[in-house]
Design a protein around this motif. Structure first.
Motif, short mmCIF file in Angstrom:
data_model
loop_
_atom_site.label_atom_id
_atom_site.label_comp_id
_atom_site.label_asym_id
_atom_site.label_seq_id
_atom_site.Cartn_x
_atom_site.Cartn_y
_atom_site.Cartn_z
N ARG A 153 29.49 27.25 39.75
CA ARG A 153 28.55 26.41 38.98
C ARG A 153 27.24 26.24 39.73
O ARG A 153 26.15 26.37 39.14
N VAL A 154 27.31 25.98 41.01
CA VAL A 154 26.11 25.70 41.81
C VAL A 154 25.33 26.98 42.13
O VAL A 154 24.10 27.04 41.94
N LEU A 155 26.02 28.01 42.58
CA LEU A 155 25.33 29.21 43.07
C LEU A 155 24.86 30.12 41.95
O LEU A 155 23.95 30.94 42.15
N SER A 156 25.45 30.02 40.76
CA SER A 156 25.02 30.85 39.65
C SER A 156 23.60 30.55 39.21
O SER A 156 22.97 31.34 38.50
N LYS A 157 23.06 29.43 39.67
CA LYS A 157 21.68 29.07 39.34
C LYS A 157 20.67 29.75 40.27
O LYS A 157 19.46 29.58 40.11
N HIS A 158 21.16 30.50 41.25
CA HIS A 158 20.30 31.18 42.22
C HIS A 158 20.55 32.69 42.15
O HIS A 158 21.54 33.14 41.58
N LYS A 159 19.66 33.44 42.77
CA LYS A 159 19.85 34.88 42.92
C LYS A 159 19.97 35.21 44.39
O LYS A 159 19.32 34.59 45.24
N PHE A 160 20.82 36.21 44.70
CA PHE A 160 21.07 36.58 46.08
C PHE A 160 21.03 38.10 46.22
O PHE A 160 21.43 38.83 45.30
N PRO A 161 20.60 38.60 47.37
CA PRO A 161 20.60 40.05 47.59
C PRO A 161 21.99 40.67 47.52
O PRO A 161 22.17 41.76 46.98
N GLY A 162 22.99 39.98 48.09
CA GLY A 162 24.35 40.47 48.05
C GLY A 162 25.14 39.85 46.91
O GLY A 162 24.70 38.88 46.26
N THR A 163 26.31 40.39 46.65
CA THR A 163 27.17 39.95 45.54
C THR A 163 28.12 38.84 46.00
O THR A 163 28.68 38.90 47.10
N ILE A 164 28.30 37.85 45.14
CA ILE A 164 29.28 36.78 45.38
C ILE A 164 30.38 36.90 44.33
O ILE A 164 30.10 37.02 43.14
#
Length: 466
Positions: A153-164
């Motif tokens: 829920r929290v991290l899906s609001k951000h973008k990251f270089p690597g995959t989560i």
């Protein structure tokens, strides 16, 4: 008024962008104990989530719980997968299809570099084969599953270089089958799994003997690698590395991160693969060669796990939601979320090599992996934490103390084949352990990969026979 605006602009310029640690504090701030309580309440409402319970009933059993988790992941805009395999064993008497529910947040730059957070969604009572009685599984492991969903829920609001990757695993209580399903899936997808954070029993702060501790979380990590152990035995016996597996360095990383975040939680490193005589879903990943560690409460309450719901001599037994501490769960989840974000931003650590026998200096070399810079770290062989460091900029000169950029000696060589090396003058290789971490352009650092046999953050490959 103009002067006020000008001063405000100058203040903003002077302040500059937030530090990596401040950015992580901002990312974890929305983590909510109340949100996770609602998640655990919903998981408990399925009656039992035993692996052998119904996979088709829409309201009760493991199937309903997995379907609801899928809906939650997709409500965050994340695509899902349901990897499955069929197992038979001592606790699975007939062939049974065991499935996980997985959400994948693809990286924008390095989609094959993967960090995983997982908890097991299945539950049980006293009899591990009892698939019909109510088994709330609030803390074991509704807490871990709630942390996974909250992280999504929290991290899906951000973008990251690597995959989560966010994973709710089945089959843990029947033999760690869900962990094996996902580890096999990761291999089949050819993921470069940098880290696995296994969260199992992370939501209570008081033990069965009355001891309470909401200030610590235990991180359990293996010593010598379980995967490749036979091939590594001789070199480990000669060169050391018993305390430098990727799992152990992940434990150190979480300890340092918790100290810097100031979230009211300290890591207690437990240098065992799991609790004494017990196991968890990090083990199938370790066996497959992927770095993994288990997070669990500081003090377990054995009256509240693997128990039939009952009252005996005035004492209540059973894993119910009223025994949980959601403020504590929020702190453990914040540590997870911060680690996921930082590791997904930082490039994976390189595989370092060290030389220096019969020398007063030590030579550390490693391939360039796309990081903005690297940090060489070292510590005495009997020290638990990294003590000293040397920062390596990829534009460093002269040769012999940095990373070689073209055209100094590497014109036409692909970046992946470029080499960095450092000469540590007056540092004797006999007395220290060395490692290297990668740092992103915005200052996020990876865990340290140790320069010992099997110390790389990737599956161990035995040297080819001559």
């Amino acid at each position: 008024m103009r002067l006020l605006i000008a001063c405000s602009c100058l203040a903003l310029i002077a302040a500059g962008p937030p530090s990596p640690d401040e950015k992580l504090r901002q990312i974890v701030a929305p983590v909510s104990g109340a949100e996770m309580k609602r998640t655990v309440e919903k998981l408990v409402s399925f009656g039992t989530r035993h692996t052998l319970s119904s996979q088709t009933d829409p309201k009760r059993g493991i199937g309903a719980a997995l379907n609801w988790t899928k809906e939650r992941f997709e409500s965050f805009g994340l695509p899902t997968q349901r990897p499955c395999d069929t197992f038979t064993g001592n606790r699975v008497p007939t062939p049974t299809r065991i499935c996980d529910m997985v959400a994948i947040q693809r990286g924008t730059e390095r989609p094959n570099d993967v960090v995983i957070i997982q908890g097991h969604i299945d539950s049980r009572v006293t009899d591990v084969m009892n698939a019909t009685s109510d088994a709330p599984g609030a803390n074991d492991d509704g807490s871990g599953t709630a942390a996974v969903i909250e992280a999504a829920r929290v991290l899906s609001k951000h973008k990251f270089p690597g995959t989560i990757v966010y994973a709710a695993l089945s089959g843990e209580e029947q033999g760690l089958y869900g962990g094996k399903v996902l580890a096999d899936y990761a291999k089949a997808q050819r993921w470069n799994v940098v880290t696995v954070l296994n969260n199992d029993i992370i939501g209570n702060s008081c033990s069965s003997d009355g001891l309470c501790d909401d200030k610590h979380v235990r991180v359990l990590s293996e010593g010598p690698r379980s995967q490749g152990q036979a091939e590594l035995a001789d070199s480990t016996h000669s060169l050391g590395g018993e305390n430098d597996s990727p799992s152990r360095n992940l434990s150190r990383y979480l300890d340092s991160l918790a100290d810097r975040l100031n979230i009211g939680l300290d890591v207690r490193q437990i240098w065992r693969t799991d609790r004494f005589g017990r196991g968890g879903d990090q083990i199938p990943f370790l066996e497959a060669g992927f770095p993994a560690a288990r997070l669990t409460v500081a003090v377990e309450n054995y009256d509240w796990q693997h128990q039939d719901l009952r009252t005996e001599n005035g004492k209540r037994y059973g894993d119910t939601i009223d025994n949980m501490d959601f403020a504590y769960l929020a702190k453990v989840t914040k540590l997870n979320v911060a680690a996921l974000a930082a590791i997904a931003i930082a490039p994976p650590p390189p595989e370092p090599k060290v030389e220096g026998a019969v020398s007063t200096d030590t030579y550390v070399s490693f391939p360039r992996t796309g990081a903005a810079r690297y940090v060489v770290r070292w510590r005495r062989t009997d020290e638990a934490q990294w003590e000293q460091s040397f920062e390596v900029n990829i534009r460093s000169v002269p040769l012999g103390n940095g990373c070689y950029p073209p055209p100094i000696r590497t014109a036409g060589v692909p970046e992946k084949d470029l080499v960095c090396d450092v000469v540590l003058k007056g540092i004797r290789v006999d007395d220290w352990v060395f490692g290297v971490s990668s740092v992103s352009k915005d200052g996020f650092e990876s865990p340290v990969a140790s320069a010992v046999p099997g110390g790389a953050f990737k599956p161990y490959l035995a040297p080819a026979k001559k």
